[in-house]
Design a protein around this motif. Structure first.
Motif, PDB file in Angstrom:
ATOM      1  N   LYS A 170       0.823  -1.211   0.000  1.00  0.00           N
ATOM      2  CA  LYS A 170       0.000   0.000   0.000  1.00  0.00           C
ATOM      3  C   LYS A 170       0.859   1.264   0.000  1.00  0.00           C
ATOM      4  CE  LYS A 170      -4.144  -2.057   1.999  1.00  0.00           C
ATOM      5  NZ  LYS A 170      -5.066  -2.127   3.159  1.00  0.00           N
ATOM      6  N   ARG A 171       2.003   1.195   0.707  1.00  0.00           N
ATOM      7  CA  ARG A 171       2.918   2.346   0.674  1.00  0.00           C
ATOM      8  C   ARG A 171       3.452   2.569  -0.724  1.00  0.00           C
ATOM      9  NH1 ARG A 171       4.748   0.199   5.665  1.00  0.00           N
ATOM     10  NH2 ARG A 171       6.492  -0.862   4.622  1.00  0.00           N
ATOM     11  N   GLU A 172       3.841   1.490  -1.386  1.00  0.00           N
ATOM     12  CA  GLU A 172       4.364   1.612  -2.745  1.00  0.00           C
ATOM     13  C   GLU A 172       3.274   2.079  -3.707  1.00  0.00           C
ATOM     14  OE1 GLU A 172       6.740  -1.416  -4.402  1.00  0.00           O
ATOM     15  OE2 GLU A 172       7.875  -1.804  -2.571  1.00  0.00           O
ATOM     16  N   GLN A 173       2.058   1.567  -3.510  1.00  0.00           N
ATOM     17  CA  GLN A 173       0.957   1.983  -4.380  1.00  0.00           C
ATOM     18  C   GLN A 173       0.657   3.472  -4.211  1.00  0.00           C
ATOM     19  OE1 GLN A 173      -3.040   0.643  -3.461  1.00  0.00           O
ATOM     20  NE2 GLN A 173      -3.423   0.177  -5.609  1.00  0.00           N
ATOM     21  N   LYS A 178       0.881   8.994  -6.414  1.00  0.00           N
ATOM     22  CA  LYS A 178       1.313  10.394  -6.318  1.00  0.00           C
ATOM     23  C   LYS A 178       2.144  10.778  -7.533  1.00  0.00           C
ATOM     24  CE  LYS A 178       1.466  11.003  -1.270  1.00  0.00           C
ATOM     25  NZ  LYS A 178       2.371  11.217  -0.111  1.00  0.00           N
ATOM     26  N   LYS A 179       3.120   9.929  -7.855  1.00  0.00           N
ATOM     27  CA  LYS A 179       4.000  10.217  -8.988  1.00  0.00           C
ATOM     28  C   LYS A 179       3.235  10.179 -10.309  1.00  0.00           C
ATOM     29  CE  LYS A 179       8.145   8.500  -6.655  1.00  0.00           C
ATOM     30  NZ  LYS A 179       9.187   7.464  -6.588  1.00  0.00           N
ATOM     31  N   LEU A 180       2.341   9.182 -10.424  1.00  0.00           N
ATOM     32  CA  LEU A 180       1.558   9.040 -11.650  1.00  0.00           C
ATOM     33  C   LEU A 180       0.590  10.200 -11.802  1.00  0.00           C
ATOM     34  CD1 LEU A 180       1.049   7.081 -14.022  1.00  0.00           C
ATOM     35  CD2 LEU A 180      -0.674   5.960 -12.620  1.00  0.00           C
ATOM     36  N   GLY A 181      -0.048  10.589 -10.695  1.00  0.00           N
ATOM     37  CA  GLY A 181      -0.994  11.709 -10.744  1.00  0.00           C
ATOM     38  C   GLY A 181      -0.325  13.004 -11.141  1.00  0.00           C
ATOM     39  N   LEU A 182       0.835  13.290 -10.529  1.00  0.00           N
ATOM     40  CA  LEU A 182       1.569  14.511 -10.876  1.00  0.00           C
ATOM     41  C   LEU A 182       1.971  14.490 -12.343  1.00  0.00           C
ATOM     42  CD1 LEU A 182       3.053  17.127 -10.034  1.00  0.00           C
ATOM     43  CD2 LEU A 182       5.040  15.708  -9.520  1.00  0.00           C
ATOM     44  N   ALA A 183       2.525  13.340 -12.801  1.00  0.00           N
ATOM     45  CA  ALA A 183       2.950  13.242 -14.196  1.00  0.00           C
ATOM     46  C   ALA A 183       1.772  13.406 -15.147  1.00  0.00           C
ATOM     47  CB  ALA A 183       3.634  11.896 -14.431  1.00  0.00           C
ATOM     48  N   GLY A 184       0.617  12.829 -14.792  1.00  0.00           N
ATOM     49  CA  GLY A 184      -0.551  12.923 -15.664  1.00  0.00           C
ATOM     50  C   GLY A 184      -1.059  14.345 -15.790  1.00  0.00           C
ATOM     51  N   PHE A 281       6.575  10.462 -21.718  1.00  0.00           N
ATOM     52  CA  PHE A 281       7.430   9.290 -21.529  1.00  0.00           C
ATOM     53  C   PHE A 281       7.359   8.797 -20.081  1.00  0.00           C
ATOM     54  CE2 PHE A 281      12.092   7.785 -21.254  1.00  0.00           C
ATOM     55  CZ  PHE A 281      11.729   6.487 -21.602  1.00  0.00           C
ATOM     56  N   ILE A 282       7.566   9.711 -19.154  1.00  0.00           N
ATOM     57  CA  ILE A 282       7.538   9.340 -17.733  1.00  0.00           C
ATOM     58  C   ILE A 282       6.148   8.874 -17.333  1.00  0.00           C
ATOM     59  CG2 ILE A 282       7.763  10.235 -15.379  1.00  0.00           C
ATOM     60  CD1 ILE A 282      10.032  12.023 -16.416  1.00  0.00           C
ATOM     61  N   PHE A 283       5.112   9.575 -17.810  1.00  0.00           N
ATOM     62  CA  PHE A 283       3.739   9.203 -17.441  1.00  0.00           C
ATOM     63  C   PHE A 283       3.391   7.804 -17.954  1.00  0.00           C
ATOM     64  CE2 PHE A 283      -0.764   9.020 -18.765  1.00  0.00           C
ATOM     65  CZ  PHE A 283      -1.358   9.066 -17.514  1.00  0.00           C
ATOM     66  N   LEU A 284       3.660   7.526 -19.223  1.00  0.00           N
ATOM     67  CA  LEU A 284       3.294   6.230 -19.790  1.00  0.00           C
ATOM     68  C   LEU A 284       4.141   5.098 -19.215  1.00  0.00           C
ATOM     69  CD1 LEU A 284       2.681   7.161 -23.540  1.00  0.00           C
ATOM     70  CD2 LEU A 284       0.983   6.657 -21.791  1.00  0.00           C
ATOM     71  N   LEU A 285       5.415   5.371 -18.960  1.00  0.00           N
ATOM     72  CA  LEU A 285       6.271   4.346 -18.362  1.00  0.00           C
ATOM     73  C   LEU A 285       5.823   4.053 -16.931  1.00  0.00           C
ATOM     74  CD1 LEU A 285       8.636   2.595 -19.159  1.00  0.00           C
ATOM     75  CD2 LEU A 285      10.185   4.332 -18.266  1.00  0.00           C
ATOM     76  N   LEU A 286       5.474   5.106 -16.189  1.00  0.00           N
ATOM     77  CA  LEU A 286       4.938   4.907 -14.837  1.00  0.00           C
ATOM     78  C   LEU A 286       3.619   4.155 -14.885  1.00  0.00           C
ATOM     79  CD1 LEU A 286       5.517   8.241 -12.858  1.00  0.00           C
ATOM     80  CD2 LEU A 286       6.294   5.966 -12.219  1.00  0.00           C
ATOM     81  N   PHE A 290       2.838   0.797 -13.032  1.00  0.00           N
ATOM     82  CA  PHE A 290       1.739   0.732 -12.068  1.00  0.00           C
ATOM     83  C   PHE A 290       0.796  -0.424 -12.380  1.00  0.00           C
ATOM     84  CE2 PHE A 290      -2.601   2.107 -10.769  1.00  0.00           C
ATOM     85  CZ  PHE A 290      -2.405   2.092  -9.401  1.00  0.00           C
ATOM     86  N   LEU A 291       0.507  -0.620 -13.663  1.00  0.00           N
ATOM     87  CA  LEU A 291      -0.350  -1.742 -14.063  1.00  0.00           C
ATOM     88  C   LEU A 291       0.317  -3.071 -13.721  1.00  0.00           C
ATOM     89  CD1 LEU A 291      -1.702  -0.513 -17.517  1.00  0.00           C
ATOM     90  CD2 LEU A 291      -2.940  -0.640 -15.352  1.00  0.00           C
TER      91      LEU A 291
END
Length: 797
Positions: A170-173, A178-184, A281-286, A290-291
């Protein structure tokens, strides 16, 4: 630098404590344990010249290093290890939760680094479940030292516990989101600005306004690069510090190369910027990571978190019959617990009183409740639906079946299939090839005076990143194993899935495998002058100590004291009662050559041997059981393989049974050694053999087969020798096992073909300059997402 100053960081030394080490041939003074540890690491790794060529002192090191090591020393306490450390012969074994794993290369890095440490016998990292199985010699290295090694290479490790493991996930998720949301969010804003400029949506705008947009895009891109993309940079640093490369290396080079080029163009107000490509790039790779993170957790939940079914407390019955509440993990062998209707059975045990229907679906995948009565075994985590049971504990929580399953699942990934090994090796070499090709590409286009040489190189780095190849095999294996767990099939070796697809011969034991293993006495014969009641009492006393399924046909309480008891697998048992040695078993075991006086085809014989006489036949029995309900249906679905029966029962009984089955060859009267020789002969003739068995006498032949399967009611010895354990009683699990193995192989091939095919196909376009950086970004990310999605299809097939 004076002796009063730290040679590493230049700060004043501690007057009360002395820290020193040899650097550049001289003893140097240091200010703290942190600087001491870092300087020793620099020297040990051959980087001593750093001190010779540096222009200023290093930053002060973290002086909490020794405090961290002191914290880890707690794990060396025997009382603490009792809960999570298992003995594997002379060695010890632990299952660890690993934080900081981002891809398959992390698992490879951990395995390689730990395998170099003296005293560590085996390391197996399951990237999908973020767990590692470590076997070590406690005489050579301590557990705290193993954890410290992991800490030094950038990974936090702690003993696996389901609750903590779930919290770690859950911590990793949360960090991912957070990282995915910011990048998106930033990607959308930057793309709107840059698309407007590219397609001239704002009309003819001045250079000053265009430059303003670049600054806005740079401001929005910076947190994406520094925060959202940090996952990839950390992975690259860990790999490079271990003197290797992984797929995060080209990603890091591409991100920082594009960002620095864009920053330079913005500052100098000349050249192109691709800030939207960096963000995308960062968003799609993240997104693909994540998936992958979610899919591997979904697969792992089915098996790894089985311990969540175990209750924390239990109702214990003391010696005086009083009921007290205690922790389930405090129960030991021999304790008695009360399980009421609707309650979960806390640990493994045997019913000594009461009856109830028990839901065992969490173990076997079969949702029909099972009636449990006196002498029946029950397992921790299963639920008593009605009635109440008094259960005598046979295994502590540490050794309960669900805990064994969790351990076996971790062990299963220790033996990687050839496909996984080849993919791991190929991906590492492919990364090196990508870096080389990128360098040559830049050199060629620079030689051609092409202004886009840098951007062509970036496109090569991005487009050919082998992320999908790294996910191809482990994602499919994890999903396949999770599906099998759901069906009540437990794999002890992941590479067994690969071997199953090559099986052409299936050998089966008869008793307890094809038959139900519920024996009854059909006929009895006693020699003249023999007391039937006394003789039956002797037989019951002997069988009371046997684990063989036939012993259940001789029901009753033992009335004699027995000495020198011995079991001969595949033969029978013997023991001394009142000075006479009694043999109970097959005709050959009891040396019975003449059966003419017995009016039926007996298969169990009882002989007596005293000091003054040879073996004397005193009784004979016909013991039989019935065919399993699903045996015919199961075998009919396996007719693509050669089906044979290898049994220790008489040839006549074997022939009677297989007459109604699609069996090509059946051999009875075999000892364990003869069964073993039969399988060896088949293998020498080029056959790939799957062996199914359940008894002690099947252990040798199970160990020799290409793949060994132990059925649900198998003895512990048979389960130890097996590669696959059927937790339920249904033989229909075998066709399911074969089908999932084929599906997994097909999925792995599809994944690898797609990953390699995509990289080979896209490379010429990238090198030739036909591929824009943003196109490479989309293609690479979609490639990884396709592989993960294809693997998760195994869970629903």
């Amino acid at each position: 630098m004076s002796q009063a100053q730290c040679y590493h960081c230049g700060l004043p030394n501690d007057r009360n404590h002395k820290y020193e080490t040899k650097i550049l041939g001289e003893v140097r003074q240091l200010c703290c344990p942190g600087c001491l540890a870092v300087s020793e690491a620099i020297v040990a790794n051959g980087l001593e010249d750093y001190y010779q060529f540096r222009t200023e002192p290093a930053q002060k090191s973290d002086d909490s290093i020794l405090e961290t090591l002191d914290t880890l020393n707690v794990y060396d306490e025997p009382a603490l290890q009792e809960e999570f450390v298992f003995n594997e012969g002379k060695d010890k074994q632990i299952q660890l939760t690993l934080e900081g794993i981002t891809c398959a290369a992390c698992g490879w890095l951990i395995e390689k680094q730990l395998s170099k440490v003296e005293g560590i016998k085996q390391v197996a990292v399951n990237v999908q479940e973020r767990r590692g199985l470590v076997t070590w010699s406690s005489n050579t290295i301590k557990l705290s030292q193993i954890l410290a090694v992991l800490k030094r290479i950038g990974y936090s490790a702690s003993p696996f516990h389901p609750d903590e493991h779930e919290a770690s996930y859950k911590r990793e998720q949360k960090s991912f989101l957070k990282k995915l949301g910011l990048a998106g969010i930033m990607t959308m804003q930057v793309m709107m600005l840059m698309a407007g400029l590219y397609f001239d949506w704002f009309g003819a705008i001045e250079q000053q306004t265009r430059q303003y947009f670049y600054w806005v895009a740079l401001t929005l891109t910076t947190p994406v690069v520094l925060y959202s993309g940090s996952t990839f940079y950390l992975g690259a640093i860990k790999a490079l510090s271990a003197r290797t490369v992984n797929m995060d290396v080209p990603v890091t080079l591409a991100v920082f190369g594009t960002y620095i080029a864009g920053l330079r163009s913005t500052l100098l107000e000349e050249g192109e910027v691709f800030f939207e490509s960096i963000c995308m790039f960062i968003f799609l790779l993240l997104l693909s990571r994540f998936l992958e993170h979610r899919s591997r957790h979904k697969a792992a939940q089915i098996s790894a978190n089985m311990m969540q079914y175990i209750p924390v407390s239990a109702t214990k019955i003391d010696a005086h019959g009083r009921l007290t509440q205690c922790l389930a993990k405090q129960l030991v062998q021999g304790d008695t617990v009360l399980v009421k209707a609707g309650e979960t059975i806390p640990v493994d045990g045997v019913v000594i009183d009461g009856s109830a229907t028990v839901d065992e679906s969490m173990l076997t995948g079969e949702f029909n409740p099972v009636l449990k009565q006196q002498t029946d075994g029950v397992y921790g985590g299963t639920v008593a639906q009605d009635g109440s049971l008094s259960v005598r504990v046979t295994q502590s929580l540490k050794h309960a079946l669900v805990n064994q399953i969790v351990r076996l699942q971790a062990s299963a990934m220790a033996a990687k299939p050839k496909a996984a090994q080849l993919a791991d090796t190929f991906s590492r070499y492919f990364v090196m090839a990508v870096l080389l090709i990128s360098g040559l590409t830049y050199g060629f286009w620079s030689w051609q005076n092409n202004d886009n040489a840098f951007w062509i190189t970036i496109a090569v780095l991005v487009a050919t990143c082998p992320c999908a190849l790294g996910l191809a095999t482990p994602s499919a294996l994890t999903c396949a194993m999770a599906k099998l767990n759901r069906q009540g099939i437990l794999l002890k070796r992941a590479d067994a899935l690969e071997q199953l697809t090559g099986i052409d011969t299936i050998a089966l034991d008869k008793t307890g495998t094809l038959t139900q293993g519920v024996f009854s006495l059909k006929e009895r014969w006693f020699a003249k002058g023999v007391n039937p009641q006394l003789t039956m009492a002797i037989a019951i006393t002997l069988e009371a100590r046997s684990e063989h399924p036939i012993s259940r046909a001789f029901s009753g309480d033992p009335t004699h004291t027995i000495e020198h008891f011995n079991v001969t697998p595949g033969g029978g048992i013997y023991g001394d009662i009142k000075g006479t040695r009694f043999y109970l078993g097959s005709a050959s075991f009891c040396n019975v050559s003449d059966q003419s006086m017995i009016p039926f085809a007996a298969n169990v014989f009882l002989c007596a041997k005293s000091a003054s006489a040879e073996n004397t036949l005193i009784a004979a029995f016909l013991v039989s059981d019935s065919l399993r309900n699903d045996a015919i249906e199961t075998l009919n679905s396996l007719t693509a393989h050669q089906l044979i029966v290898l049994s220790g029962d008489t040839q006549q009984n074997v022939d009677n049974l297989v007459s109604q089955l699609p069996i090509e060859y059946a051999k009875g009267g075999l000892s364990p050694e003869q069964k073993y020789n039969q399988v060896q002969q088949l293998q020498q003739n080029g056959k790939h053999v799957l062996m199914m068995g359940d008894g002690i006498n099947d252990a040798p032949v199970l160990a020799s087969a290409d793949v060994a399967v132990a059925v649900g009611n198998a003895t512990d010895v048979a389960k130890t020798a097996a590669d696959v354990i059927l937790l339920g009683d249904s033989l229909q699990s075998v066709p399911t096992l074969m089908q999932v193995a084929r599906q997994a192989k097909r999925t792995i091939r599809q994944n690898i073909a797609w990953a390699i095919g995509y990289n080979i196909l896209i490379l010429p376009f990238a090198v030739s300059g036909l591929l824009q950086p943003w196109m490479a970004v989309v293609g690479m990310s979609l490639s990884s997402i396709i592989v993960v999605t294809n693997s998760t299809r195994l869970l629903s097939k």
